[in-house]
Design a protein around this motif. Structure first.
Motif, PDB file in Angstrom:
ATOM      1  N   PHE A 167       9.173  12.958 -13.736  1.00  0.00           N
ATOM      2  CA  PHE A 167       8.904  12.505 -12.184  1.00  0.00           C
ATOM      3  C   PHE A 167       9.455  11.003 -12.410  1.00  0.00           C
ATOM      4  CE2 PHE A 167       5.340  11.271  -9.465  1.00  0.00           C
ATOM      5  CZ  PHE A 167       6.136  11.334  -8.154  1.00  0.00           C
ATOM      6  N   THR A 201       9.122   7.740  -9.683  1.00  0.00           N
ATOM      7  CA  THR A 201       8.540   7.409  -8.506  1.00  0.00           C
ATOM      8  C   THR A 201       8.195   5.771  -8.646  1.00  0.00           C
ATOM      9  OG1 THR A 201       6.810   8.072  -6.791  1.00  0.00           O
ATOM     10  CG2 THR A 201       6.131   8.088  -9.048  1.00  0.00           C
ATOM     11  N   TYR A 237       2.288   5.127  -8.296  1.00  0.00           N
ATOM     12  CA  TYR A 237       1.740   6.442  -8.427  1.00  0.00           C
ATOM     13  C   TYR A 237       2.380   6.926  -9.856  1.00  0.00           C
ATOM     14  CZ  TYR A 237       0.807   6.211  -3.567  1.00  0.00           C
ATOM     15  OH  TYR A 237       0.410   6.010  -2.406  1.00  0.00           O
ATOM     16  N   ALA A 278      -1.133   7.613 -12.410  1.00  0.00           N
ATOM     17  CA  ALA A 278      -1.658   9.127 -12.278  1.00  0.00           C
ATOM     18  C   ALA A 278      -0.924  10.286 -12.646  1.00  0.00           C
ATOM     19  CB  ALA A 278      -1.911   9.228 -10.598  1.00  0.00           C
ATOM     20  N   VAL A 332      -1.272  11.851  -3.597  1.00  0.00           N
ATOM     21  CA  VAL A 332      -0.107  11.277  -3.184  1.00  0.00           C
ATOM     22  C   VAL A 332       0.843  11.483  -4.157  1.00  0.00           C
ATOM     23  CG1 VAL A 332       1.175   9.313  -2.388  1.00  0.00           C
ATOM     24  CG2 VAL A 332      -1.148   9.643  -1.613  1.00  0.00           C
ATOM     25  N   TRP A 333       0.552  11.259  -5.431  1.00  0.00           N
ATOM     26  CA  TRP A 333       1.454  11.329  -6.627  1.00  0.00           C
ATOM     27  C   TRP A 333       1.771  12.887  -6.766  1.00  0.00           C
ATOM     28  CZ3 TRP A 333       1.235  14.499 -10.935  1.00  0.00           C
ATOM     29  CH2 TRP A 333      -0.060  14.983 -11.309  1.00  0.00           C
ATOM     30  N   ILE A 390      -0.795  10.640   2.720  1.00  0.00           N
ATOM     31  CA  ILE A 390      -1.363   9.357   2.452  1.00  0.00           C
ATOM     32  C   ILE A 390      -2.704   9.180   3.398  1.00  0.00           C
ATOM     33  CG2 ILE A 390      -0.774   6.763   2.681  1.00  0.00           C
ATOM     34  CD1 ILE A 390       1.953   7.206   1.824  1.00  0.00           C
ATOM     35  N   GLU A 402      -5.635   8.627   1.004  1.00  0.00           N
ATOM     36  CA  GLU A 402      -5.997   6.983   0.795  1.00  0.00           C
ATOM     37  C   GLU A 402      -6.906   6.439   2.220  1.00  0.00           C
ATOM     38  OE1 GLU A 402      -2.282   5.153  -0.681  1.00  0.00           O
ATOM     39  OE2 GLU A 402      -2.228   6.413  -2.305  1.00  0.00           O
ATOM     40  N   LYS A 429       2.979   2.596   5.052  1.00  0.00           N
ATOM     41  CA  LYS A 429       3.013   2.805   3.886  1.00  0.00           C
ATOM     42  C   LYS A 429       4.096   3.655   3.079  1.00  0.00           C
ATOM     43  CE  LYS A 429       0.330   3.083  -0.659  1.00  0.00           C
ATOM     44  NZ  LYS A 429      -0.819   3.217  -1.399  1.00  0.00           N
TER      45      LYS A 429
END
Lengths: 494, 494
Positions: A279, A281, A285, A288, B347-348, B421, B425, B435
């Motif tokens: 991945f 990104t 992020y 995680a 989100v990740w 998000i 979040e 964001k």
């Protein structure tokens, strides 16, 4: 990487070979020409040295068993069966491959069959360009250039072949077309078994203590040594062994016996796939995701096994493996979708799914495990892709046949080829099983014919060695299924 | 193939280039270094010629809008928000990329910004090896060796760029970091649009009459002409256009608006995938599979579009496309699994899924559409894989931003980056959207930095041209989203 140092110097094949002009990719694949040419026989005879294995019981033909089968008891619409599967259609479909398979099936001893093939006059008299390439150059100073000789010193001494260890006494599926293999080198099996257990327990915390017996029963050391007879070192064998264990751990934990489920599988598989296909990104992020790779046994195993593999493979070999794993995961997800909706696919649909939910990622790393590279442009050739697909399909149906009884005894309905044939073609269990054997045999013959044709069309050393490696994997895979009586027992159809 | 003859002679790049020693594959990807080096600026400045587009409204910074945001009305746990997203953390995370993006965002005119970049003293003074390679050799008789010049005659005359057609007046997402593109050649757009409609209606019977307006509104001709400025001919452009239409047809019919559903999707996708990655089986089961390829619009479209592509591509290019489509299908299936279980990913996790459910298969055919080949070993390099992944991720978040309003108005809950998000979040819709813009901008900067580094590390002509092709695709994709007011409208956050 405490137990695996650098894998030693590259063999000359590891340098990419300028590819020949690629064959045009076929828009629609051609139905296999199943006639076995003299060249094919010649190529194939060279692949399979004579090996003594226990004789299977005499196998009835599918037709003979079908006549004796009590179809009314086994399927709901037995009265329709004669129309659904007319004998004439079967005969027409099976053609040359079935005839060849049947001839092999009816031979009382496989070693005799092998010997018969090798002694066929048209084979013995041929001395094709292909054979010369397989043998390599001759004359003073050429010994190091022979593909066969290059890894010969690391193969087990011929002596153990004559005195197989206990597992080799297990019985093959009667009527199955297969090639016996030499008994895997016990010293290598022991070392791989020791190292893989240490990896599983110490490096990736693969299983809780109570599953240790199942891990041992998997016999993955024997499996991988049998499938990769040309691996130069135990370190090379470990590349395949870790990936095989990781693939099985994910299958068990996400899909099958150990907490697996089709529900939500797509999300779990994709996140696990990022351990193979990383991945990329934003800075926020990344942590995680990196942490997620340690969060369960399948991801720890994928991540670690892939790390070792990437260190040893070329980028193109790693890319090939990722693609084959994406195929595998798509196959899992098709099977899961059908399980969720209770859909029993048509036989062709099931077989298509099984081309993806397939052993393919295992034989296609044969070159990395062998310490050389099949260049990417040669791997991508449509004729090579066809060989690989057919080999994968044959090995995967072997799995369906040997795991049939295990899967029948598992909770829930488990799709496999005999079950799907029985349901969709209105055959009793025994007929369906025998037909599945015929399907396997046709696929195996088609694989061998396609491999022989490719060997003749493109007789470059890495192509020939790769084809031999895939064939060895197919044979070793069958042998592992045959001898793994901890996992598999045959149905009582004979 | 009535409307597409042979694609003309190969360019010299079509011959595989001996790869340099591959860079070692990274076991765990490195968090991007977002500092923009002079070389990167230099490389990137060469990619984006000055183009006049309508000025976006002055964009507020994310922080300014966040302060004005009525969070209490938008999210259930608004009281936790200040702790969940401390301003300091945001500032730290965004670092150099955000600062660069913000600088671009606040410039009143993009053409000025571009000009400013080109006129930076350290850029103008550099004359790196990279630039010399991009320009190609000089001297008598070398004109045909310049990558840039080779396809220049087929590009639209500069004149239309000064007078953009109506769609170019549409507004970009304020604050988005992007590069404007020249208005696509109207003659090419018209011809591609005419041919693709004929293909859709006559060759693959793609849609019923009542969907014709939606097909026209997709504006795929404009889309593909903008994304592939170096395509030598309309025939080359058609390769990309058919695949794009086929991919959208499958997404609509299997997954989304036109009868799609997550239920059973794994089975449908796998069977459709066999139109790209052919099934190899026994003689009995081949006909049913072959017939299946004509049985619905997505499979007819995949089969036909892939057929044309395979005829024009090398086997390695076809293999690359299959792999990218397997990734796409895995991404669809992860999204479907979450939809079925009602799971809102972290989100990740969402971003990881979007690395697969991604435009990637479109930019990665840029070489086939351009009539040359990025050799497989260069494509497989980890640094090239990273560039491709980042480009795909940036373009895909562009899609999330432009389709946000459309998806909010669609039935059911539709995951996209602002929605995820907001939920995960604890941000209000507007903050979450802003964001998501920042995430995009960081990905776009990371893509450009990685491309520039790779261009310097491996300045081979096909690598440089491929990187330019991917960058052109990213820019064209943004332009299509910006101008496609038939499909997209922006939310009212400014």
């Amino acid at each position: 990487m405490p137990d695996s140092g650098p894998l030693g110097p590259s063999l000359p094949e590891q340098q990419p070979t300028p590819p020949p002009l690629p064959a045009p990719d076929a828009r629609t694949p051609v139905v296999p020409d199943l006639s076995v040419t003299p060249t094919a026989l010649h190529f194939l005879a060279g692949l399979h040295p004579p090996v003594t294995v226990p004789a299977p019981p005499s196998a009835p033909t599918a037709a003979a068993v079908r006549n004796a089968c009590d179809t009314a008891a086994a399927v709901p619409h037995a009265q329709d069966m004669p129309d659904a599967v007319p004998a004439g259609r079967d005969l027409q479909v099976m053609s040359a491959a079935a005839a060849a398979a049947s001839a092999v099936r009816n031979m009382p001893d496989t070693a005799e069959a092998d010997s018969a093939v090798r002694n066929m006059p048209d084979t013995a008299e041929l001395d094709s360009a292909l054979q010369r390439v397989l043998r390599g150059p001759t004359g003073p100073g050429t010994a190091s250039l022979s593909v066969a000789r290059r890894y010969k010193p690391t193969l087990p001494d011929p002596a153990p072949r004559a005195a197989p260890a206990q597992p080799a006494a297990a019985q093959a599926v009667p009527g199955l077309y297969y090639h016996p293999v030499p008994e895997p080198d016990p010293a290598r099996v022991e070392e791989v078994s020791r190292r893989i257990k240490r990896w599983a327990e110490d490096e990736v915390q693969l299983y809780p203590e109570e599953w240790e017996g199942q891990f041992d029963g998997f016999s993955v050391g024997r499996y991988m040594v049998a499938c990769h007879p040309d691996a130069p070192t135990v370190d090379h064998l470990m590349l395949a062994t870790r990936l095989m264990v990781a693939e099985n751990a994910l299958d068990d934990c996400y899909c099958e016996d150990h907490g697996g489920s089709p529900v939500g599988l797509g999300g779990r598989l994709l996140l696990a796939h990022t351990a193979l296909d990383p991945f990329h990104t934003t800075a926020e992020y990344m942590p995680a995701w990196q942490e997620s790779l340690t969060s369960d046994a399948p991801r720890r195993a994928y991540d670690s096994a892939m790390g070792y593999f990437v260190d040893a493979a070329t980028p193109s070999q790693a890319d090939r493996y990722r693609h084959d794993m994406a195929r595998l995961h798509m196959g899992y997800l098709a099977e899961a979708a059908w399980a969720q909706t209770g859909h029993v696919p048509e036989v062709w649909e099931y077989l298509a799914m099984r081309q993806f939910n397939n052993f393919r990622p295992c034989p296609t790393i044969t070159d990395t495990v062998g310490g050389y590279e099949l260049p990417a442009d040669l791997h991508a050739r449509p004729d090579m892709q066809r060989v690989i697909a057919l080999a994968g399909n044959a090995t995967t149906i072997v799995n369906d046949l040997y795991s049939y009884t295990k899967e029948l005894n598992s909770p829930g309905r488990h799709l496999n080829l005999p079950v799907v044939i029985a349901e969709r073609e209105q055959l009793c269990e025994r007929d369906a099983y025998l037909k599945a054997i015929d399907v396997h045999n046709e696929l195996q013959h088609a694989f061998e014919a396609a491999a022989a044709e490719l060997a003749e069309a493109c007789p470059l050393p890495p192509v020939l060695r790769f084809l031999k490696g895939v064939a060895a994997w197919v044979d070793g895979n069958h042998d592992w299924h045959r001898t793994n009586t901890y996992r598999y027992t045959l149905p009582d159809f004979w």
